[in-house]
Motif scaffolding. Structure first.
Motif, mmCIF file in Angstrom:
data_model
loop_
_atom_site.group_PDB
_atom_site.id
_atom_site.type_symbol
_atom_site.label_atom_id
_atom_site.label_comp_id
_atom_site.label_asym_id
_atom_site.label_seq_id
_atom_site.Cartn_x
_atom_site.Cartn_y
_atom_site.Cartn_z
ATOM 1 N N UNK A 357 96.991 -15.297 58.592
ATOM 2 C CA UNK A 357 96.713 -15.656 59.976
ATOM 3 C C UNK A 357 95.361 -16.368 60.037
ATOM 4 N N UNK A 358 95.400 -17.678 60.258
ATOM 5 C CA UNK A 358 94.172 -18.472 60.234
ATOM 6 C C UNK A 358 93.210 -18.053 61.339
ATOM 7 N N UNK A 359 93.761 -17.658 62.486
ATOM 8 C CA UNK A 359 92.894 -17.232 63.597
ATOM 9 C C UNK A 359 92.121 -15.959 63.234
ATOM 10 N N UNK A 360 92.812 -14.988 62.639
ATOM 11 C CA UNK A 360 92.145 -13.746 62.256
ATOM 12 C C UNK A 360 91.116 -14.015 61.164
ATOM 13 N N UNK A 361 91.460 -14.862 60.192
ATOM 14 C CA UNK A 361 90.492 -15.227 59.164
ATOM 15 C C UNK A 361 89.218 -15.793 59.790
ATOM 16 N N UNK A 362 89.397 -16.674 60.765
ATOM 17 C CA UNK A 362 88.245 -17.272 61.421
ATOM 18 C C UNK A 362 87.413 -16.262 62.183
ATOM 19 N N UNK A 363 88.065 -15.346 62.892
ATOM 20 C CA UNK A 363 87.332 -14.347 63.678
ATOM 21 C C UNK A 363 86.548 -13.417 62.760
ATOM 22 N N UNK A 364 87.159 -13.003 61.658
ATOM 23 C CA UNK A 364 86.460 -12.125 60.712
ATOM 24 C C UNK A 364 85.261 -12.837 60.110
ATOM 25 N N UNK A 365 85.466 -14.071 59.642
ATOM 26 C CA UNK A 365 84.384 -14.819 59.003
ATOM 27 C C UNK A 365 83.218 -15.036 59.966
ATOM 28 N N UNK A 366 83.520 -15.456 61.193
ATOM 29 C CA UNK A 366 82.469 -15.732 62.171
ATOM 30 C C UNK A 366 81.719 -14.460 62.541
ATOM 31 N N UNK A 367 82.443 -13.368 62.746
ATOM 32 C CA UNK A 367 81.817 -12.120 63.165
ATOM 33 C C UNK A 367 80.878 -11.577 62.090
ATOM 34 N N UNK A 368 81.343 -11.532 60.853
ATOM 35 C CA UNK A 368 80.500 -10.991 59.770
ATOM 36 C C UNK A 368 79.313 -11.912 59.519
ATOM 37 N N UNK A 369 79.545 -13.221 59.598
ATOM 38 C CA UNK A 369 78.457 -14.189 59.395
ATOM 39 C C UNK A 369 77.392 -14.021 60.473
ATOM 40 N N UNK A 370 77.827 -13.864 61.729
ATOM 41 C CA UNK A 370 76.876 -13.731 62.832
ATOM 42 C C UNK A 370 76.133 -12.400 62.781
ATOM 43 N N UNK A 402 84.961 -16.402 48.202
ATOM 44 C CA UNK A 402 83.521 -16.377 47.968
ATOM 45 C C UNK A 402 82.687 -16.235 49.218
ATOM 46 N N UNK A 403 83.319 -15.864 50.359
ATOM 47 C CA UNK A 403 82.580 -15.778 51.617
ATOM 48 C C UNK A 403 82.088 -14.368 51.913
ATOM 49 N N UNK A 404 82.826 -13.350 51.492
ATOM 50 C CA UNK A 404 82.462 -11.968 51.794
ATOM 51 C C UNK A 404 82.249 -11.180 50.524
ATOM 52 N N UNK A 405 81.350 -10.207 50.588
ATOM 53 C CA UNK A 405 81.180 -9.210 49.542
ATOM 54 C C UNK A 405 81.704 -7.879 50.072
ATOM 55 N N UNK A 406 82.522 -7.203 49.269
ATOM 56 C CA UNK A 406 82.946 -5.848 49.603
ATOM 57 C C UNK A 406 81.894 -4.929 49.007
ATOM 58 N N UNK A 418 77.354 -18.143 50.219
ATOM 59 C CA UNK A 418 78.777 -18.406 50.419
ATOM 60 C C UNK A 418 79.010 -19.577 51.358
ATOM 61 N N UNK A 419 80.233 -20.098 51.401
ATOM 62 C CA UNK A 419 80.541 -21.226 52.286
ATOM 63 C C UNK A 419 80.427 -20.814 53.749
ATOM 64 N N UNK A 423 84.576 -23.567 56.329
ATOM 65 C CA UNK A 423 85.024 -23.880 54.967
ATOM 66 C C UNK A 423 85.625 -22.660 54.287
ATOM 67 N N UNK A 424 85.092 -21.479 54.616
ATOM 68 C CA UNK A 424 85.633 -20.249 54.028
ATOM 69 C C UNK A 424 87.076 -20.031 54.458
ATOM 70 N N UNK A 425 87.359 -20.276 55.724
ATOM 71 C CA UNK A 425 88.728 -20.108 56.222
ATOM 72 C C UNK A 425 89.660 -21.104 55.543
ATOM 73 N N UNK A 426 89.235 -22.352 55.423
ATOM 74 C CA UNK A 426 90.066 -23.360 54.764
ATOM 75 C C UNK A 426 90.359 -22.966 53.323
ATOM 76 N N UNK A 427 89.338 -22.460 52.621
ATOM 77 C CA UNK A 427 89.544 -22.042 51.232
ATOM 78 C C UNK A 427 90.476 -20.843 51.155
ATOM 79 N N UNK A 428 90.333 -19.902 52.094
ATOM 80 C CA UNK A 428 91.193 -18.714 52.100
ATOM 81 C C UNK A 428 92.643 -19.083 52.359
#
Length: 545
Positions: A357-370, A402-406, A418-419, A423-428
């Motif tokens: 789900x590209x939308x969920x990927x984007x929301x997760x990436x943006x939230x953790x980044x912010x 390469x965008x998140x660390x667990x 990380x990207x 770009x992280x969403x596109x790569x994912x």
């Protein structure tokens, strides 16, 4: 230590410490590579003694041996076995222990009182555990069930994705990655995910000549179900039936009980106490047959299973070979029978077909980044209002990109360097599509096995990259004597294991040759079966120089 001395010391330790009077194919070679400082990927069937590959060198190298083992019950068995021999002590570090006991285990490793330290990947995701182990300066790392980094990938055990970083934090001593079944793309995933350096890949002993291989084809689902019940009810000895759904596990178990068999269902949604009860019955020979989903598997090492029946094809030959490999480990005759209806593949396509789900990927990436720091998984799930399964898939795909660390159980943070989120969403998404292409191709190879008209053993072994140039004489096709005559893989312009290039699909390797077709494993799209006539006359493939 020269080679002759090294081989002598390996033999001495194997015999004097562990009581093994000989080393099996692949064991000595893997041990020698580890002693030489090389990383090793060993692919060898369950029951072939993969544990010896790290246990023996561990005695000859200074510093503790760290063993990543995914099941706590299996860790306990391994620790208990090592405590029975004079091997320098063994401890486990896992979530079932009180904090004081975990700390004591790490203290013993640091002080040299424990040669072997068994941990789950979740424990290695904890910075404090890594720091303690790094201070102990381990001399060897073993990753058991190494295929978890690939075949379960982003759907299971996300902390496996962090093992490469953990290995580097521990100083990257020689690494032994161990698995019972891994086709070439899975092996490539393991090497990449663990960050193995110049890894020696050792593939040994896939052939299980005592296993009878058979496929029974059906058009009607009810006919197939009745045939499975009749088959299992009429067999002697302990058996396993693998099914695709929890409902089928319960249904077949009930029908078999009605037929007078001691049958138990098993699936991942059962309560832990009930799963332990079924495991106990299976271990103690108090059940005739376990009807299970793929959840019944890892850590199952009972030697006298006499048959494995599949009520539906699994998602790949990799999974199929792993599951049928639970039969006949004592070397006595055993049977592996696939009950096949082409329509059943549709259910497997459903299981493997979920697009990220590209939308969920984007929301997760943006939230953790912010956020800018570490975020607990539960907090993320609550904020995004999504299921745990969807969050896990998104987090693990972004980690692979390469965008998140667990950083620990339930916690993530944005990777340094990380990207950016876009770009992280596109790569994912690209990673997800690539994995789905490979998964679809593996499923088609499962169809090819079920519909194959030649030797079934040869088909499976060549799928795993192990040449097998004759009919086995122990499968339904060979016994019937009506299989198609198979071409010598050494003949023709595109020989077995030849490197090739396709204009659209890129680079690949020839994995099978038949009289009229070849099967090629392409790096980007997985397995493709091509007509030899089209290949040769239309120039679809060229040989790699």
């Amino acid at each position: 230590m020269d080679e002759r001395t090294r081989r002598r010391r390996l033999r001495e330790v194997a015999e004097e410490t562990f009581g093994w009077d000989r080393l099996r194919p692949g064991q000595r070679e893997a041990m020698q590579e580890l002693l030489d400082g090389h990383d090793v990927l060993l692919v060898s069937p369950t029951g072939s003694g993969k544990s010896a590959v790290y246990q023996v060198p561990g005695q000859l190298l200074p510093g503790p041996t760290v063993v990543v083992s995914p099941l706590i019950a299996l860790q306990r068995d391994q620790v208990a076995g090592l405590r029975d021999v004079a091997a320098g002590g063994a401890v486990a570090v896992n979530s079932t222990q009180p904090e004081a006991e975990r700390a004591e285990s790490l203290d013993r490793a640091a002080s040299g009182d424990a040669e072997y330290v068994f941990l789950s990947p979740e424990q290695l995701a904890k910075p404090e555990v890594l720091d303690r182990l790094a201070a102990a300066r381990p001399s060897l790392i073993a990753v058991d069930e190494a295929h978890c980094v690939s075949s379960w990938g982003y759907d299971f055990r996300p902390d496996y994705l962090g093992l490469g970083r953990a290995i580097e934090r521990l100083g990257h001593p020689p690494v032994a990655a161990l698995t019972a079944t891994a086709a070439p793309p899975v092996r490539d995933d393991i090497v990449r995910a663990l960050g193995l350096r110049d890894a020696r890949q050792i593939v040994r002993g896939f052939d299980r000549p005592n296993l009878w291989l058979e496929v029974r084809r059906f058009l009607d689902d009810e006919d197939k179900r009745q045939a499975i019940i009749a088959d299992a009810a009429g067999r002697k000895g302990l058996g396993l039936i693998y099914v695709a759904t929890r409902r089928d596990a319960a249904w077949y178990a009930e029908r078999l009980r009605e037929a007078g068999r001691r049958a138990e269902p098993y699936h991942g949604a059962m309560r832990a106490a009930e799963r332990r009860r079924v495991h106990g019955l299976f271990r103690d020979d108090e059940v005739d047959v376990v009807v299970a989903t793929s959840a019944f598997g890892m850590g199952i090492d009972k030697p006298d299973v006499r048959y494995v029946l599949h009520a539906a094809p699994p998602e790949s030959p990799d999974a199929y070979y792993q599951e049928i490999g639970r039969a006949g480990r004592d070397g006595d005759p055993a049977a592996a029978v696939l009950f096949y209806r082409p329509e059943d593949l549709g259910l497997r396509r459903f299981f493997t077909g979920g697009r990220a789900d590209e939308e969920i990927l984007g929301r997760v990436a943006v939230l953790v980044h912010a956020h800018g720091g570490t975020v607990e998984r539960g907090e993320l799930q609550k904020t995004l209002d999504i299921s745990a399964a969807r969050l896990t898939k998104a987090v693990n795909l972004l980690a692979q990109a390469g965008a998140l660390d667990v950083t620990g159980k339930g916690a993530v943070r944005y990777a340094s360097g990380g990207p950016d989120p876009e770009r992280a969403v596109a790569a994912a998404v690209e990673l997800d599509e690539g994995r789905r292409r490979i998964d679809r191709s593996r499923l088609e190879m499962m169809r090819a096995y079920a519909e194959h008209t030649g030797c079934r053993r040869r088909f499976l072994l060549e799928y795993f990259g192990e040449p097998y140039e004759q009919a086995c004489g122990n499968c339904d096709v060979d016994l019937a004597g009506d299989g198609a005559e198979e071409e010598d893989p050494g003949e023709g312009p595109f020989r077995l294991h030849a490197g090739v290039v396709h204009a659209e699909w890129g680079e690949g390797v020839v994995m099978r040759r038949e009289p009229d077709r070849i099967t090629v494993l392409f790096d980007e799209v997985g397995y493709k079966t091509l007509s030899l006539e089209a290949v040769e006359h239309e120039g679809l493939l060229t040989l790699r120089g």
